[in-house]
Structure formats: structure tokens, C-alpha cells
Scaffold this motif. Structure first.
Motif, PDB file in Angstrom:
ATOM      1  N   ALA A  90      39.682  52.810  37.861  1.00 53.33           N
ATOM      2  CA  ALA A  90      38.458  54.235  36.533  1.00 53.33           C
ATOM      3  C   ALA A  90      38.012  53.567  36.038  1.00 53.33           C
ATOM      4  O   ALA A  90      37.365  54.141  34.659  1.00 53.33           O
ATOM      5  N   THR A  91      38.029  52.099  35.708  1.00 57.48           N
ATOM      6  CA  THR A  91      38.005  51.833  34.650  1.00 57.48           C
ATOM      7  C   THR A  91      36.275  51.472  34.678  1.00 57.48           C
ATOM      8  O   THR A  91      35.431  51.539  35.450  1.00 57.48           O
ATOM      9  N   ASP A  92      36.408  51.295  33.207  1.00 63.42           N
ATOM     10  CA  ASP A  92      34.373  50.930  32.531  1.00 63.42           C
ATOM     11  C   ASP A  92      34.074  49.992  33.225  1.00 63.42           C
ATOM     12  O   ASP A  92      32.926  49.394  33.593  1.00 63.42           O
ATOM     13  N   LEU A  93      35.117  48.685  32.838  1.00 68.64           N
ATOM     14  CA  LEU A  93      34.618  47.436  32.857  1.00 68.64           C
ATOM     15  C   LEU A  93      35.480  46.648  33.950  1.00 68.64           C
ATOM     16  O   LEU A  93      37.256  47.104  34.247  1.00 68.64           O
ATOM     17  N   VAL A  94      35.162  45.961  34.544  1.00 71.09           N
ATOM     18  CA  VAL A  94      35.871  44.939  35.816  1.00 71.09           C
ATOM     19  C   VAL A  94      35.818  43.237  34.922  1.00 71.09           C
ATOM     20  O   VAL A  94      34.922  42.976  34.800  1.00 71.09           O
ATOM     21  N   ILE A  95      37.501  42.980  35.869  1.00 69.78           N
ATOM     22  CA  ILE A  95      37.197  41.452  35.237  1.00 69.78           C
ATOM     23  C   ILE A  95      36.520  40.675  37.081  1.00 69.78           C
ATOM     24  O   ILE A  95      38.436  41.330  37.189  1.00 69.78           O
ATOM     25  N   LEU A  96      36.658  39.749  37.427  1.00 71.71           N
ATOM     26  CA  LEU A  96      36.626  38.748  38.508  1.00 71.71           C
ATOM     27  C   LEU A  96      37.183  37.179  37.896  1.00 71.71           C
ATOM     28  O   LEU A  96      36.461  36.996  37.471  1.00 71.71           O
ATOM     29  N   HIS A  97      38.119  37.361  38.348  1.00 71.92           N
ATOM     30  CA  HIS A  97      39.337  36.255  38.353  1.00 71.92           C
ATOM     31  C   HIS A  97      38.701  34.917  39.179  1.00 71.92           C
ATOM     32  O   HIS A  97      38.891  35.184  40.325  1.00 71.92           O
TER      33      HIS A  97
ATOM     34  N   GLU B 140      40.511  43.135  38.251  1.00 71.80           N
ATOM     35  CA  GLU B 140      41.214  43.793  36.869  1.00 71.80           C
ATOM     36  C   GLU B 140      40.213  44.441  37.131  1.00 71.80           C
ATOM     37  O   GLU B 140      39.378  44.118  36.534  1.00 71.80           O
ATOM     38  N   GLY B 141      40.553  46.111  36.500  1.00 69.21           N
ATOM     39  CA  GLY B 141      39.883  46.406  35.326  1.00 69.21           C
ATOM     40  C   GLY B 141      40.090  45.972  33.724  1.00 69.21           C
ATOM     41  O   GLY B 141      41.754  45.735  33.699  1.00 69.21           O
ATOM     42  N   VAL B 142      39.239  46.300  33.323  1.00 66.63           N
ATOM     43  CA  VAL B 142      39.913  46.020  31.675  1.00 66.63           C
ATOM     44  C   VAL B 142      40.744  47.642  30.900  1.00 66.63           C
ATOM     45  O   VAL B 142      39.629  48.425  31.154  1.00 66.63           O
ATOM     46  N   GLY B 143      41.756  47.153  30.168  1.00 70.48           N
ATOM     47  CA  GLY B 143      42.764  48.247  29.926  1.00 70.48           C
ATOM     48  C   GLY B 143      43.123  48.784  31.367  1.00 70.48           C
ATOM     49  O   GLY B 143      43.889  50.021  31.019  1.00 70.48           O
ATOM     50  N   ASN B 144      43.556  48.773  32.600  1.00 76.23           N
ATOM     51  CA  ASN B 144      44.352  48.912  33.919  1.00 76.23           C
ATOM     52  C   ASN B 144      45.109  47.634  33.687  1.00 76.23           C
ATOM     53  O   ASN B 144      44.669  47.376  34.686  1.00 76.23           O
ATOM     54  N   ASN B 145      46.458  47.988  33.222  1.00 78.13           N
ATOM     55  CA  ASN B 145      47.088  47.057  33.419  1.00 78.13           C
ATOM     56  C   ASN B 145      47.951  46.907  34.300  1.00 78.13           C
ATOM     57  O   ASN B 145      48.793  46.613  34.702  1.00 78.13           O
ATOM     58  N   GLY B 146      47.942  48.280  34.890  1.00 83.53           N
ATOM     59  CA  GLY B 146      48.836  47.677  36.714  1.00 83.53           C
ATOM     60  C   GLY B 146      48.790  47.643  37.839  1.00 83.53           C
ATOM     61  O   GLY B 146      49.641  47.298  38.809  1.00 83.53           O
TER      62      GLY B 146
END
Length: 367
Positions: A333-340, A351-357
Motif C-alpha cells: 500500500a506504499t507509494d514507493l517500492v524498492i526492488l533489490h 519491499e514497500g518504502v516505509g513498510n517494514n513489516g
């Protein structure tokens, strides 16, 4: 057994327990619901021998207590068809159960309550109290990655792991993995791993309201029990060893891609229109500040999307099942996502930026 109850007061618990009842079963009594009337409560029980659901109500007038089983689907259909707020008189007469409401009368066959199976009694080894919303989020973050009828039976469910103050839910079908973690200081020092079967997971998600009310989870050797204010749900566990999910989490990624989730999702949706219907493959080509998404199909049709992203590094081509990517992007549900990423043959961690769970792993495809 005889009681008077409002149609709506009976319908709600009846709808709850019907989810646990198999309509077609070798044992006829498993198509029935158990009605148990005590001095002040009506309890309804449904089971398929793997899961058991008990819901109750005190909104009734009891003339005489008793226990009987009646066909669940027929009772549910009768209740649904009656007018809202109508009253239903329920009485056992000989080997039948008679329902009367206004000028309507229904006579149902019964089977003895003594023959109704119950899950064996068991003791919980770990007790957890948490909010309905917290539990729902754990399941919604991960359940879509469960396998369905896989020969590796231990994948046809969801791992719950209690480990020193955290509750982690993990699901995988061998091609992708979803993980979500919740801090629970009250279970600090305890350790437990269980695998909840697919049906049990889906039933819990169906039953849980999306609010902050507290529920109780009891984890046993072979069972799990969820206790809410109006129902109790129990399920047998899958007897197997879940894969070590930590081993498949990519480590020390050398390439990081940050993208707007909605933009990436929409591009994947458009590209998927012309992807191979069977394999759903799309090719990502990363270059400075952009990613190109290309899909092809056997009819030699092609879709191409280019979106801006935050990425600096060498050009990289990697293939993914676009359906797996969209499942992740729809869940976050975050605005930004990171692909590793590392290379074209290594799994991606999303992962979602700001979604640590929550974290998601998607294996690459060869295209």
C-alpha cells in the motif's frame, strides 16, 4: 429442544459456521450443523474434521434446552428466504426439527447430536493476544503466495513462526515467497512454528472483522484456535517441515531500483495484456533512471512500456512472471517500492518504502 429466535440473530452465526461445512461428504452428518441450546445460549457448530467453527448467540427465548443436528445448507437457505426481523420458532418433534415463522412452516430431518464429531481436546503451547486488524494484515500480506494442491503438501498452507517477541507469517509456492512480521513483546522468549492449512487461513480471513478488537490465538502441537467475541475457530495443522525461508531471502543486493508503485503496477498491467497466457513472462531492462518492460506472445505480438525509476548502474535484463509481480504490487500500500536485484539469474526482493513489516521474493524467469 425448543426456542424462539429472531431471523437475523440466527442468520449471522449460521453464516459463520457454514464456511466450515462441506456440502458433499462421505459422512452425511458432516453436512449438518449442530444446534446446542443451554440455559441461556444457542451455539452452532460446523466441521469438516479438519476445521471446526463454533458461533453463539444469547438473543433468543429458550423454552427447553437440547442438542440436535440439521442440514446446514437447507437451514441457511430457509433463514435467508424469510423476511428480515421475522421470528422463527424452532422445535424438535420426534426425529424432525420444525421451523415456524408466520404462516411458513418447514420440517427438516435430523441426525443425533451424539454422533456429531468434535476435534479432540488439546492444550495450547503458546497463547497470543492481538488485534483483529493486526492478524488480518499478516494474513492479507502473505496468503496469496500459498500453494494450492501442490504435491509438497507443506506448501499448501501458511507458516506461523513465534520467535522471541515476533510473529512472522510466511507463504510460498516455490516460485515466490511472501513474508510479514509483527512485533509482539508479550511472547518474548517463546518459540513455536506451525503450518496452518490453506482452508484454515481463508476461513480466518473471512471471519475477522477489520477493527482493533482483541482476539486470542492458541497454538498447539497439532491445532490452532482463534477465539473472538462471537465465535471460536479451530483447525488442524499441516504435519510437515516448512522450508527455511531465510535461505531464499536475497542478501547484499548490488542493484536497487526505486519506483512509484502505481506507475509500475499500471505498466505491468498494460504489458501483461500481450504476455504469453500460459507463462505470463515479461522482460525488464534496467538502465540509468528508467526500466523498459516488454512482453511477447506466440502470436508475435509485443507490448513495450518505459517508466522512470531511481536506478544507477549497469544495464540489466531480467524476466518475471507478471502475475507474481502484480500480486505483490496489489498487496503493498506504499507509494514507493524498492526492488533489490543482483543479476538476471537471482531472485528479486521487493519491499514497500516505509513498510517494514512485509517483504516479497520473486524468482526470475528465463525468456
Amino acid at each position: 429442544m425448543q426456542f424462539l429466535i429472531n431471523r437475523d440473530a440466527l442468520l449471522k452465526p449460521l453464516q459463520m459456521v457454514s464456511g466450515a461445512i462441506e456440502r458433499r461428504h462421505n459422512l452425511p452428518i458432516l453436512s449438518n450443523v449442530l444446534l446446542d441450546v443451554t440455559a441461556d445460549t444457542l451455539s452452532l457448530t460446523g466441521t469438516d474434521l479438519e476445521v471446526e467453527l463454533v458461533a453463539s448467540t444469547e438473543q433468543l427465548q429458550i423454552q427447553s434446552p437440547g442438542r440436535i443436528t440439521v442440514p446446514a445448507k437447507k437451514l441457511l437457505d430457509i433463514c435467508r428466504s424469510l423476511p428480515e426481523q421475522s421470528d422463527i420458532q424452532v422445535a424438535v418433534q420426534g426425529e424432525n426439527c420444525v421451523l415456524t415463522s408466520g404462516k411458513s412452516k418447514f420440517t427438516l430431518s435430523t441426525l443425533s447430536a451424539a454422533e456429531y464429531p468434535n476435534l479432540e481436546s488439546w492444550q495450547g503451547e503458546v497463547e497470543i493476544n492481538l488485534g483483529r486488524q493486526q492478524l488480518r494484515k499478516l494474513l492479507e500480506d502473505t496468503a496469496f503466495s500459498m500453494a494450492n494442491q501442490d504435491v509438497r503438501y507443506y506448501l499448501n498452507g501458511l507458516l506461523f513462526e513465534v520467535d522471541n517477541g515476533t510473529l512472522t507469517a510466511v507463504a510460498t509456492d516455490g516460485h515466490r515467497l511472501a513474508m510479514s512480521t509483527l512485533a509482539l513483546p508479550a511472547v518474548s522468549g517463546q518459540q513455536k512454528q506451525i503450518i496452518i492449512p490453506r482452508k484454515g487461513v481463508l476461513e480466518i480471513m473471512r471471519l475477522l472483522a477489520n477493527d482493533e478488537q482483541q482476539v486470542s490465538l492458541s497454538l498447539g502441537q497439532n491445532h490452532i484456535r482463534l477465539t473472538d467475541s462471537s465465535f471460536s475457530f479451530s483447525s488442524k495443522l499441516i504435519d510437515g517441515r516448512f522450508p527455511d525461508y531465510r535461505r531464499v531471502l536475497p542478501r547484499n543486493s548490488t542493484k536497487l531500483v526505486t519506483a512509484h508503485r502505481a506507475v509500475l503496477k499500471d505498466a505491468c498491467i498494460r504489458a501483461s495484456i500481450l504476455s504469453n497466457e500460459k507463462y505470463r513472462g515479461v522482460r525488464f531492462t534496467l538502465s540509468n533512471h528508467e526500466v523498459q518492460i516488454v512482453a511477447n506472445n506466440p502470436e508475435h505480438e509485443q507490448a513495450e512500456e518505459v517508466i522512470e525509476v531511481e536506478y544507477q548502474g549497469d544495464t540489466l535484463e531480467i524476466g518475471f512472471n507478471v502475475g507474481y509481480l502484480l500480486d505483490v504490487l496489489n498487496t503493498l500500500a506504499t507509494d514507493l517500492v524498492i526492488l533489490h536485484l543482483n543479476d538476471s539469474n537471482s531472485s528479486a526482493l521487493i519491499e514497500g518504502v516505509g513498510n517494514n513489516g512485509a517483504a516479497y521474493v520473486v524468482m526470475p524467469m528465463r525468456l
